[in-house]
Structure formats: C-alpha cells, structure tokens
Design a protein around this motif. Structure first.
Motif, mmCIF file in Angstrom:
data_model
loop_
_atom_site.group_PDB
_atom_site.id
_atom_site.type_symbol
_atom_site.label_atom_id
_atom_site.label_comp_id
_atom_site.label_asym_id
_atom_site.label_seq_id
_atom_site.Cartn_x
_atom_site.Cartn_y
_atom_site.Cartn_z
ATOM 1 N N ASN A 51 -37.548 9.343 -23.351
ATOM 2 C CA ASN A 51 -38.685 8.440 -23.546
ATOM 3 C C ASN A 51 -38.192 7.013 -23.367
ATOM 4 O OD1 ASN A 51 -41.015 7.167 -24.270
ATOM 5 N ND2 ASN A 51 -41.298 8.281 -26.188
ATOM 6 N N ASP A 52 -37.998 6.615 -22.104
ATOM 7 C CA ASP A 52 -37.354 5.343 -21.798
ATOM 8 C C ASP A 52 -38.165 4.139 -22.256
ATOM 9 O OD1 ASP A 52 -35.491 6.936 -20.560
ATOM 10 O OD2 ASP A 52 -36.513 6.806 -18.624
ATOM 11 N N ALA A 53 -39.487 4.195 -22.052
ATOM 12 C CA ALA A 53 -40.330 3.061 -22.419
ATOM 13 C C ALA A 53 -40.245 2.788 -23.916
ATOM 14 C CB ALA A 53 -41.772 3.327 -21.998
ATOM 15 N N SER A 54 -40.257 3.847 -24.721
ATOM 16 C CA SER A 54 -40.180 3.665 -26.166
ATOM 17 C C SER A 54 -38.844 3.067 -26.574
ATOM 18 C CB SER A 54 -40.383 5.010 -26.879
ATOM 19 O OG SER A 54 -41.679 5.504 -26.630
ATOM 20 N N LEU A 55 -37.748 3.494 -25.923
ATOM 21 C CA LEU A 55 -36.440 2.942 -26.257
ATOM 22 C C LEU A 55 -36.356 1.475 -25.882
ATOM 23 C CD1 LEU A 55 -33.582 3.202 -27.240
ATOM 24 C CD2 LEU A 55 -32.940 4.161 -25.017
ATOM 25 N N SER A 56 -36.870 1.090 -24.721
ATOM 26 C CA SER A 56 -36.871 -0.317 -24.318
ATOM 27 C C SER A 56 -37.669 -1.154 -25.303
ATOM 28 C CB SER A 56 -37.462 -0.461 -22.911
ATOM 29 O OG SER A 56 -36.681 0.197 -21.960
ATOM 30 N N ASN A 57 -38.834 -0.665 -25.684
ATOM 31 C CA ASN A 57 -39.671 -1.406 -26.636
ATOM 32 C C ASN A 57 -38.972 -1.538 -27.983
ATOM 33 O OD1 ASN A 57 -41.715 -1.693 -24.748
ATOM 34 N ND2 ASN A 57 -42.765 0.186 -25.390
ATOM 35 N N PHE A 58 -38.289 -0.474 -28.396
ATOM 36 C CA PHE A 58 -37.592 -0.532 -29.679
ATOM 37 C C PHE A 58 -36.497 -1.592 -29.664
ATOM 38 C CE2 PHE A 58 -33.823 0.855 -32.081
ATOM 39 C CZ PHE A 58 -34.334 0.765 -33.364
ATOM 40 N N ILE A 59 -35.687 -1.605 -28.582
ATOM 41 C CA ILE A 59 -34.605 -2.592 -28.507
ATOM 42 C C ILE A 59 -35.172 -4.006 -28.466
ATOM 43 C CG2 ILE A 59 -32.642 -3.391 -27.143
ATOM 44 C CD1 ILE A 59 -32.271 -0.544 -26.157
ATOM 45 N N ASN A 60 -36.246 -4.207 -27.692
ATOM 46 C CA ASN A 60 -36.874 -5.536 -27.634
ATOM 47 C C ASN A 60 -37.340 -5.987 -29.010
ATOM 48 O OD1 ASN A 60 -36.496 -5.842 -24.878
ATOM 49 N ND2 ASN A 60 -38.424 -4.853 -24.363
ATOM 50 N N CYS A 61 -38.008 -5.104 -29.722
ATOM 51 C CA CYS A 61 -38.502 -5.465 -31.060
ATOM 52 C C CYS A 61 -37.342 -5.691 -32.023
ATOM 53 C CB CYS A 61 -39.418 -4.363 -31.590
ATOM 54 S SG CYS A 61 -40.979 -4.215 -30.705
ATOM 55 N N LEU A 62 -36.323 -4.857 -31.918
ATOM 56 C CA LEU A 62 -35.181 -4.980 -32.816
ATOM 57 C C LEU A 62 -34.520 -6.352 -32.688
ATOM 58 C CD1 LEU A 62 -33.309 -3.358 -34.794
ATOM 59 C CD2 LEU A 62 -31.926 -2.817 -32.782
ATOM 60 N N LEU A 63 -34.436 -6.840 -31.456
ATOM 61 C CA LEU A 63 -33.779 -8.126 -31.227
ATOM 62 C C LEU A 63 -34.724 -9.310 -31.444
ATOM 63 C CD1 LEU A 63 -31.684 -7.260 -28.042
ATOM 64 C CD2 LEU A 63 -30.828 -7.549 -30.370
ATOM 65 N N LEU A 64 -35.938 -9.190 -30.923
ATOM 66 C CA LEU A 64 -36.849 -10.329 -30.947
ATOM 67 C C LEU A 64 -37.509 -10.553 -32.299
ATOM 68 C CD1 LEU A 64 -38.527 -9.855 -27.445
ATOM 69 C CD2 LEU A 64 -36.624 -11.351 -28.066
ATOM 70 N N LEU A 65 -37.570 -9.521 -33.141
ATOM 71 C CA LEU A 65 -38.200 -9.659 -34.449
ATOM 72 C C LEU A 65 -37.206 -9.958 -35.563
ATOM 73 C CD1 LEU A 65 -40.868 -6.787 -34.351
ATOM 74 C CD2 LEU A 65 -41.175 -9.234 -33.900
ATOM 75 N N ARG A 66 -35.979 -10.255 -35.190
ATOM 76 C CA ARG A 66 -34.998 -10.614 -36.219
ATOM 77 C C ARG A 66 -35.395 -11.909 -36.908
ATOM 78 N NH1 ARG A 66 -30.122 -8.525 -36.623
ATOM 79 N NH2 ARG A 66 -29.216 -10.541 -37.229
ATOM 80 N N ASP A 67 -34.921 -12.057 -38.130
ATOM 81 C CA ASP A 67 -35.194 -13.288 -38.864
ATOM 82 C C ASP A 67 -34.591 -14.482 -38.128
ATOM 83 O OD1 ASP A 67 -36.533 -11.995 -40.839
ATOM 84 O OD2 ASP A 67 -34.827 -11.869 -42.216
ATOM 85 N N PRO A 68 -35.341 -15.556 -37.956
ATOM 86 C CA PRO A 68 -34.802 -16.749 -37.285
ATOM 87 C C PRO A 68 -33.563 -17.262 -38.024
ATOM 88 C CG PRO A 68 -37.178 -16.915 -37.541
ATOM 89 C CD PRO A 68 -36.749 -15.724 -38.346
ATOM 90 N N GLY A 69 -32.523 -17.544 -37.282
ATOM 91 C CA GLY A 69 -31.311 -18.079 -37.890
ATOM 92 C C GLY A 69 -30.321 -17.034 -38.354
ATOM 93 N N SER A 70 -30.715 -15.766 -38.391
ATOM 94 C CA SER A 70 -29.771 -14.724 -38.808
ATOM 95 C C SER A 70 -28.763 -14.472 -37.693
ATOM 96 C CB SER A 70 -30.521 -13.426 -39.148
ATOM 97 O OG SER A 70 -31.234 -12.949 -38.020
#
Length: 427
Positions: free
Chosen positions: A71-90
């Motif tokens: 399920n490539d699309a789901s994995l790409s979306n997960f990695i994007n969210c994991l990185l982009l939704l991190r707390d600012p400054g962490s």
C-alpha cells in the motif's frame, strides 16, 4: 485513623501510571526503539501519550506491518504526516528510512531528507529496496548537526556528494549504489566506507577528504577513483572487483603492457598516482586486487614513500610474473614491521612463461626496512611459488616466476618457522 487493608493498597497502586509519570526525554528515548508506526500507535494509551510522537527524537520508518502488502500511497502519506506534523522547533537525533515496496518514492525522498536535516538530525540512514535505485541529484546537503550519513541502493549524481556545507559530518557509508558524480568532497569526514558500488565509467571521481582517518573501498566497479592527499589516514582497505574498468587491453593475459594509455597514465590526472599517492600516509594498508587489474602496478611508476606504514597486506598481484611490485612496495616502506601475503592457487600465464628465468630485476639487493619483524604467507594449497621440500620442514619459501625467492628479494639471511608454514619471523 481509618484502617486500610493491604488489598486496597494494592488496588490503589495498580491504578498508578508510573511510566506516564516519567519525564518527556525518557519517554522519547523509549519511543526511539520502536518503528515509527508503532510509536504513533502509543497515542491511544493515555492522554499523556497523545502527542508524544510529534516530538520524539528518533524516527525509524520502514514498510513492515500494515504496508507489507504494497500500500504505497498510504506509506507515503504516513511519512509525510509523520515529518510535517511534528511540533515546531522539535529536533531529531536520528532518522532511518528503510522500505521495500514504495513505488513512487523518488519525488518524496529528497523532501524527506531535507526536512530531516532541517530538524537538526545528527544521523541519517536511507535504505530503499535493493531492486529500486532511487536517484538523488539535488543540490548539496546543508547541515551543521549531521554527524553520520548512510546510503544504500541509490544513484548519487551531480553535486550530491559535496559535503562541504555539512561541517560536522564524520562518518559516511555508501553500499550497493551508483556514484555518477565528479567529486566526493568533505573537509570534516573521518571515516568513509564505500562497498559494492559502481563508480562512473566516463572519468575518475576525485575523492577529496583531507582529514580522513579510515577508508574502505571494497568490491567496486567502474573507473577507480582518484584519491587526493589524506595526511591523517591511519587504516585503508582497497579491493576492486574483478571487472573494474582499469585493465590493460594490450598486455598478455590482462597484465600491464607498460606502453598503452591505460598503463602509462590518463589525461584526467596528469599521469600521476591514482590510489597510492593518497594512501601514502596510512599506518595499516590492505591492497587486494585480481591479477588482471593494473591500477596498483601502474601506480608503482610514481610510487610514493609510505613513511608511516607499519602493517601491509598484499595478494597475488604483487608477485605475479616477478617480484618487482613487492620489492618496490617494500623499498618505499622504511618503517614497515609486518608483511602479510595472501596467495591462491594460480595457473601459469603465457606471460609468466616468457619471463621465467629472467632475474634482472633482482640484481641489486632491495633496501628493505630494518624494522621488519614478521612476514606471514597465507595460501590455500601449496603451488610452485612455495618450495615443497622446505614446507615439510617448516621453512617455506615464496617463489616468483623469475626464480627469485622472497628470502633473496628481502636480503634476509636466516628464517625461523613459527606457525607451521605460513608465518616466518626475521630474527
């Protein structure tokens, strides 16, 4: 005072969430041992854990688990969210991206790398599937925090290996990749390992790492890279594969003819050393090559002085045809203490038969290091280069095709067998 039973005390203590009471740094450390998907799932444990994943300091991302079916699309979306939704400054300590079945990763991988570096990652590892070479050809990486970088199964192009803006980078590992850049550059790098890689075929890659301490160039193909000066080098292992581009097409049986352009030098480095010049400051050196690979023999035309070399390991290339290559290396190693020769059973080549009996190279005794203590000869089975009648008495001698023994070449008058037939000491 009201009486409290032991059963009630146990009941109260069992409801206490002691793990959640730990400091954030400790919990982030715990999450760092989990795969990223598992770490995110801890958000359902309790209110305390709901947003911890947004600031964890170690990300281990792979395609194990729910993405194993592709399920490539789901994995790409997960990695994007994991990185982009991190707390600012962490900030991040380590990022490891390893996956087997991500089809459309090329457009994202550079973004993920840049985002990880923007979060001050100190360790970055990228290992896509071995059957899916992704191309990394963007601008040079920029980071003041990156200390260790590891790539596998990637195609590195243009200026991607220019690490002059990664001022803290000390450890670089590249495995199973294609290097199509013109230069590897880093003023801070101390340890570099390049294994099972393909260098470009249309020119030599220049490796400029002046502060390198340890080097591994193992099982590579393509044009042998040009090593620039490394004054801090201590340990180096260089071992090309048997279909490296640096071969002589004019000589007999693949041996160096000494006259063609490949043997005499190429315009891309003005006819000087390709490898040996950059390795001349090493303390421990291993030079392993198959018989048809000419780059070491070619470099001996401009052989530098190995002023710090204490331990040297060589294989068949240095004793093929005659002992000239071996003697040349020893003459240019004034403080050498340990010499190791690894030999395998070889068939005589036509060129070897032509020069048999010609000992003109040995008329003048070699100036061998007075520090030489141990010569160790390793071989799978006894062949013509090891005198059979001496082996039975524990005093093996290594022979060149020109009839000259190692004992004579080294001007050592006496030998003492110390380890069956494969180790000798110079008293």
């Amino acid at each position: 005072m009201p009486h409290t039973s032991k059963a009630k005390k146990v009941s109260y203590s069992s409801k206490e969430d002691r793990i959640s009471a730990l400091p954030d740094d400790v919990l982030h450390h715990v999450l760092g041992f989990l795969q990223a998907a598992e770490a995110v799932h801890t958000s359902v444990l309790a209110r305390r854990w709901r947003y911890l994943w947004k600031s964890m300091r170690c990300l281990r991302i792979n395609s194990i688990g729910r993405w194993e079916e592709g399920n490539d699309a789901s994995l790409s979306n997960f990695i994007n969210c994991l990185l982009l939704l991190r707390d600012p400054g962490s900030t991040l300590d380590e990022v490891e991206i390893e996956y087997d079945n991500l089809e459309d990763e090329t457009k994202w991988i550079s973004i993920w790398i840049c985002h990880a570096l923007s979060c001050q990652a100190q360790v970055l590892t990228v290992k896509p599937d071995s059957h899916m070479y992704i191309c990394l050809d963007g601008p040079p990486l920029v980071s003041r925090q990156l200390r260790r970088l590891e790539f596998s199964n990637v195609n590195l192009k243009h200026n991607f290996l220019d690490f002059s803006s990664c001022t803290a980078l000390e450890d670089l590992k590249i495995k199973g990749s294609a290097l199509e850049t013109s230069r590897i550059l880093s003023p801070s790098l101390k340890h570099m390992s390049i294994k099972q890689c393909a260098f470009r075929h249309d020119g030599r890659i220049r490796i400029s790492v002046p502060n390198l301490v340890s080097l591994q160039l193992i099982s590579f193909v393509g044009r042998t890279p040009l090593l620039e000066s490394m004054l801090s080098l201590e340990t180096a292992v260089v071992s090309p594969r048997n279909y490296c581009d640096d071969v002589c097409h004019e000589g007999v049986a693949g041996e160096c003819c000494g006259t063609c352009a490949d043997c005499c030098g190429n315009n891309d480095h003005n006819g000087g050393c390709v490898l040996l010049g950059g390795l001349s400051c090493a303390t421990n050196l291993e030079l392993i090559a198959y018989l048809g690979m000419l780059i070491f023999r070619r470099d001996l035309r401009w052989c530098p002085t190995f002023s710090k070399l204490k331990t040297l390991l060589l294989n068949e290339w240095c004793v093929q045809i005659n002992l000239h290559a071996l003697v040349c290396m020893l003459e240019h190693s004034p403080v050498l203490e340990n010499l190791i020769l690894e030999l395998r059973k070889q068939e005589e080549t036509a060129l070897a038969l032509e020069v048999e009996g010609n000992n003109s190279l040995m008329h003048k005794p070699a100036a061998i290091s007075g520090c030489l203590k141990i010569i160790k000869v390793k071989f799978d089975e006894i062949d013509d280069r090891v005198c059979k009648d001496q082996v039975s008495r524990g005093k093996g001698e290594l022979w060149g095709a020109d009839g000259c023994t190692i004992r004579r070449a080294l001007s050592i008058k006496s030998w003492r067998g110390t380890c069956a037939v494969d180790e000798f000491t110079n008293p």
